[in-house]
Design a protein around this motif. Structure first.
Motif, PDB file in Angstrom:
ATOM      1  N   MET A 110       3.752  -5.543   4.629  1.00  0.00           N
ATOM      2  CA  MET A 110       5.108  -6.103   4.555  1.00  0.00           C
ATOM      3  C   MET A 110       5.346  -6.855   3.258  1.00  0.00           C
ATOM      4  N   PHE A 111       4.305  -7.551   2.768  1.00  0.00           N
ATOM      5  CA  PHE A 111       4.459  -8.337   1.545  1.00  0.00           C
ATOM      6  C   PHE A 111       4.638  -7.431   0.321  1.00  0.00           C
ATOM      7  N   LEU A 112       3.714  -6.465   0.139  1.00  0.00           N
ATOM      8  CA  LEU A 112       3.787  -5.595  -1.035  1.00  0.00           C
ATOM      9  C   LEU A 112       4.965  -4.627  -0.948  1.00  0.00           C
ATOM     10  N   GLY A 113       5.233  -4.130   0.272  1.00  0.00           N
ATOM     11  CA  GLY A 113       6.408  -3.281   0.444  1.00  0.00           C
ATOM     12  C   GLY A 113       7.689  -4.056   0.195  1.00  0.00           C
ATOM     13  N   GLY A 114       7.716  -5.324   0.631  1.00  0.00           N
ATOM     14  CA  GLY A 114       8.895  -6.167   0.459  1.00  0.00           C
ATOM     15  C   GLY A 114       9.154  -6.582  -0.977  1.00  0.00           C
ATOM     16  N   LEU A 115       8.098  -6.609  -1.790  1.00  0.00           N
ATOM     17  CA  LEU A 115       8.293  -6.917  -3.209  1.00  0.00           C
ATOM     18  C   LEU A 115       9.018  -5.782  -3.928  1.00  0.00           C
ATOM     19  N   ARG A 116       8.808  -4.572  -3.443  1.00  0.00           N
ATOM     20  CA  ARG A 116       9.432  -3.400  -4.079  1.00  0.00           C
ATOM     21  C   ARG A 116      10.788  -3.071  -3.479  1.00  0.00           C
ATOM     22  N   PHE A 117      10.925  -3.283  -2.147  1.00  0.00           N
ATOM     23  CA  PHE A 117      12.194  -3.011  -1.466  1.00  0.00           C
ATOM     24  C   PHE A 117      12.641  -4.284  -0.764  1.00  0.00           C
ATOM     25  N   LYS A 118      13.898  -4.628  -0.913  1.00  0.00           N
ATOM     26  CA  LYS A 118      14.393  -5.913  -0.397  1.00  0.00           C
ATOM     27  C   LYS A 118      14.136  -6.048   1.102  1.00  0.00           C
ATOM     28  N   GLU A 119      14.477  -5.006   1.870  1.00  0.00           N
ATOM     29  CA  GLU A 119      14.215  -4.987   3.306  1.00  0.00           C
ATOM     30  C   GLU A 119      13.721  -3.603   3.698  1.00  0.00           C
ATOM     31  N   GLN A 120      12.842  -3.553   4.690  1.00  0.00           N
ATOM     32  CA  GLN A 120      12.305  -2.282   5.170  1.00  0.00           C
ATOM     33  C   GLN A 120      12.461  -2.200   6.676  1.00  0.00           C
ATOM     34  N   ASP A 121      12.840  -1.019   7.168  1.00  0.00           N
ATOM     35  CA  ASP A 121      13.100  -0.832   8.597  1.00  0.00           C
ATOM     36  C   ASP A 121      12.029   0.044   9.240  1.00  0.00           C
ATOM     37  N   PHE A 122      11.806  -0.208  10.525  1.00  0.00           N
ATOM     38  CA  PHE A 122      10.925   0.638  11.320  1.00  0.00           C
ATOM     39  C   PHE A 122      11.440   0.660  12.753  1.00  0.00           C
ATOM     40  N   LYS A 279       5.571   2.908  -0.416  1.00  0.00           N
ATOM     41  CA  LYS A 279       6.444   4.088  -0.533  1.00  0.00           C
ATOM     42  C   LYS A 279       7.642   3.989   0.419  1.00  0.00           C
ATOM     43  N   ASN A 280       7.847   2.804   0.990  1.00  0.00           N
ATOM     44  CA  ASN A 280       8.971   2.534   1.885  1.00  0.00           C
ATOM     45  C   ASN A 280       8.900   3.343   3.186  1.00  0.00           C
ATOM     46  N   LYS A 281       7.683   3.538   3.692  1.00  0.00           N
ATOM     47  CA  LYS A 281       7.495   4.246   4.953  1.00  0.00           C
ATOM     48  C   LYS A 281       6.866   3.280   5.961  1.00  0.00           C
ATOM     49  N   MET A 282       7.670   2.280   6.342  1.00  0.00           N
ATOM     50  CA  MET A 282       7.155   1.200   7.176  1.00  0.00           C
ATOM     51  C   MET A 282       6.856   1.644   8.603  1.00  0.00           C
ATOM     52  N   ASP A 283       7.551   2.675   9.095  1.00  0.00           N
ATOM     53  CA  ASP A 283       7.237   3.186  10.434  1.00  0.00           C
ATOM     54  C   ASP A 283       5.775   3.587  10.515  1.00  0.00           C
ATOM     55  N   LEU A 284       5.330   4.343   9.519  1.00  0.00           N
ATOM     56  CA  LEU A 284       3.948   4.811   9.494  1.00  0.00           C
ATOM     57  C   LEU A 284       2.990   3.647   9.278  1.00  0.00           C
ATOM     58  N   SER A 285       3.369   2.724   8.390  1.00  0.00           N
ATOM     59  CA  SER A 285       2.518   1.576   8.082  1.00  0.00           C
ATOM     60  C   SER A 285       2.301   0.686   9.305  1.00  0.00           C
ATOM     61  N   VAL A 286       3.389   0.372  10.006  1.00  0.00           N
ATOM     62  CA  VAL A 286       3.295  -0.482  11.200  1.00  0.00           C
ATOM     63  C   VAL A 286       2.524   0.232  12.309  1.00  0.00           C
ATOM     64  N   ASN A 344      10.421  -8.039   5.499  1.00  0.00           N
ATOM     65  CA  ASN A 344      10.617  -8.391   4.091  1.00  0.00           C
ATOM     66  C   ASN A 344       9.357  -9.092   3.592  1.00  0.00           C
ATOM     67  N   TRP A 345       9.332  -9.433   2.318  1.00  0.00           N
ATOM     68  CA  TRP A 345       8.105  -9.999   1.729  1.00  0.00           C
ATOM     69  C   TRP A 345       7.737 -11.361   2.318  1.00  0.00           C
ATOM     70  N   LEU A 346       8.736 -12.158   2.731  1.00  0.00           N
ATOM     71  CA  LEU A 346       8.436 -13.476   3.284  1.00  0.00           C
ATOM     72  C   LEU A 346       7.720 -13.343   4.633  1.00  0.00           C
ATOM     73  N   GLU A 347       8.155 -12.388   5.458  1.00  0.00           N
ATOM     74  CA  GLU A 347       7.481 -12.175   6.743  1.00  0.00           C
ATOM     75  C   GLU A 347       6.037 -11.742   6.520  1.00  0.00           C
ATOM     76  N   GLY A 348       5.817 -10.905   5.500  1.00  0.00           N
ATOM     77  CA  GLY A 348       4.449 -10.527   5.152  1.00  0.00           C
ATOM     78  C   GLY A 348       3.628 -11.731   4.738  1.00  0.00           C
ATOM     79  N   SER A 349       4.256 -12.633   3.987  1.00  0.00           N
ATOM     80  CA  SER A 349       3.580 -13.860   3.552  1.00  0.00           C
ATOM     81  C   SER A 349       3.184 -14.732   4.734  1.00  0.00           C
ATOM     82  N   LEU A 350       4.058 -14.787   5.745  1.00  0.00           N
ATOM     83  CA  LEU A 350       3.765 -15.590   6.935  1.00  0.00           C
ATOM     84  C   LEU A 350       2.541 -15.046   7.676  1.00  0.00           C
TER      85      LEU A 350
END
Length: 372
Positions: A110-122, A279-286, A344-350
């Motif tokens: 979530m952190f690294l994906g969020g740095l590249r994309f403002k928000e990511q959905d799954f 690569k903005n594929k958060m469904d697969l990542s999660v 987003n990146w902040l949630e990843g940071s948490l």
């Protein structure tokens, strides 16, 4: 330019180094560290071989194969430790793998994906279903400990019988979750599967291969057998050197099991989850991160309990209370963050901050049991 596979191929050099360190007696610390490094690429190639075989055997059997072998590395390491009588290390590895996947893997993704994309959905529905399964797992591993601490005169054999019964229920729930995700409600998980298929298609296109080409089934079965044997050998070296090495490094059994061993066993999955998130594929990542935690809680842990009962090792679900607190915290914050289907990146940071705090707590926790 170095890619993920190149790094794994380079790490294979630690296989002969670890074996040489063992037979030439270079010291238990060297054996422990090199064996740990050797397991990382072997786990990665085990995952690749499983995926290639899954392509040949079809989606249903392939999905079952992936579900079964998804955490084979952790299962092998834990079984070798169980056979050696390091029960506390095995229990710590179970809780550590759950914590690591939910906080470290998903946090980095979530952190690294969020740095590249403002928000990511799954997919939020699948996330909520996974959250419910993880809640059940927490309840299941909490109850034997609660029985131990709220009753007097509960014997070890009674706790093991209770744990075996709970383990059977958890395995049944795991089978039901596979039926749910692969058959009756597979459409909830189609997005992640589509992304995985897209990844394969991209790789085929990059290599200039025909899309009809199928992997060599027997070649990959051979690779799977060889790397599984390699993981078993390196796990033996790792476990044999564990006691003396961790003592020399000033580490406790609890910290080693909860923090070090899960990172070694999950390194390949960590890399996969982070790569697809970028690569903005958060469904697969999660699904990689949470699915791995579910496999540990609902399949690996129960199998180890039953295996311990079968081989005469007193493995049960009576965990260190502090481990249970850590697992409950990890599941609580992971469920809270993932339930809305957005990151987003902040949630990843948490998530990463929670893992760091728990890691420090385990490092300073004055537990002296397990390794003597």
């Amino acid at each position: 330019m170095f890619n993920q596979n190149t790094i794994f191929f380079i790490l294979l050099v630690f296989i002969p180094i670890s074996i040489a360190a063992h037979y030439l007696e270079w010291g238990e610390v060297v054996v422990f560290l090199t064996a740990g490094m050797a397991i990382v690429p072997l786990a990665a190639f085990m995952g690749v071989a499983t995926e290639e075989i899954a392509v040949v055997v079809g989606p249903n059997l392939g999905g079952l194969l992936n579900a079964t072998f998804g955490n084979a590395t952790e299962l092998i390491i834990a079984f070798v430790a169980l056979k050696a009588g390091l029960i506390e290390v095995v229990k710590a590895t179970i809780t550590g793998s759950i914590i690591s996947n939910l906080l470290l893997v998903m946090g980095f993704a979530m952190f690294l994906g969020g740095l590249r994309f403002k928000e990511q959905d799954f997919q939020p529905t699948a996330a909520r279903m996974n959250a419910s399964l993880m809640n059940l797992a927490v309840i299941a591993i909490l109850l034997p400990t609660a029985v131990e601490y709220t009753s007097s005169g509960v014997g070890e054999s009674t706790l093991q019988q209770l744990s075996v019964a709970v383990a059977i229920i958890l395995i049944l729930v795991y089978v039901l979750s596979l039926i749910f995700s692969m058959k009756t409600h597979s459409y909830l998980y189609d997005v992640g599967l589509a992304e995985q298929d897209e990844e394969v298609a991209e790789e085929i296109e990059e290599k200039g291969e025909e899309s009809e080409h199928k992997p060599n089934f027997w070649l990959w079965v051979g690779v799977l057998l060889v790397v599984t044997l390699g993981v078993a050998v390196e796990s033996e070296l790792l476990v044999d050197s564990l006691e003396e090495a961790t003592s020399s490094l000033g580490l406790t059994a609890l910290f080693t099991g909860v923090i070090l061993l899960p990172i070694i066993g999950n390194a390949a999955e960590h890399a996969t989850a982070v790569t697809v998130a970028i690569k903005n594929k958060m469904d697969l990542s999660v699904s990689v991160a949470v699915g791995s935690s579910m496999q540990i809680a609902l399949f690996v842990a129960p199998v180890l309990v039953i295996a311990g009962w079968a081989i005469g090792q007193p493995m049960d679900l009576n965990f260190n209370p502090f481990e249970l607190v850590a697992v409950a915290v990890a599941v609580l914050i992971a469920n809270s963050i993932s339930s809305d289907g957005n990151s987003n990146w902040l949630e990843g940071s948490l998530l990463l901050a929670t893992y760091a705090v728990l890691g420090l707590a385990f490092y300073f926790h004055p537990v002296v049991t397990g390794l003597g």
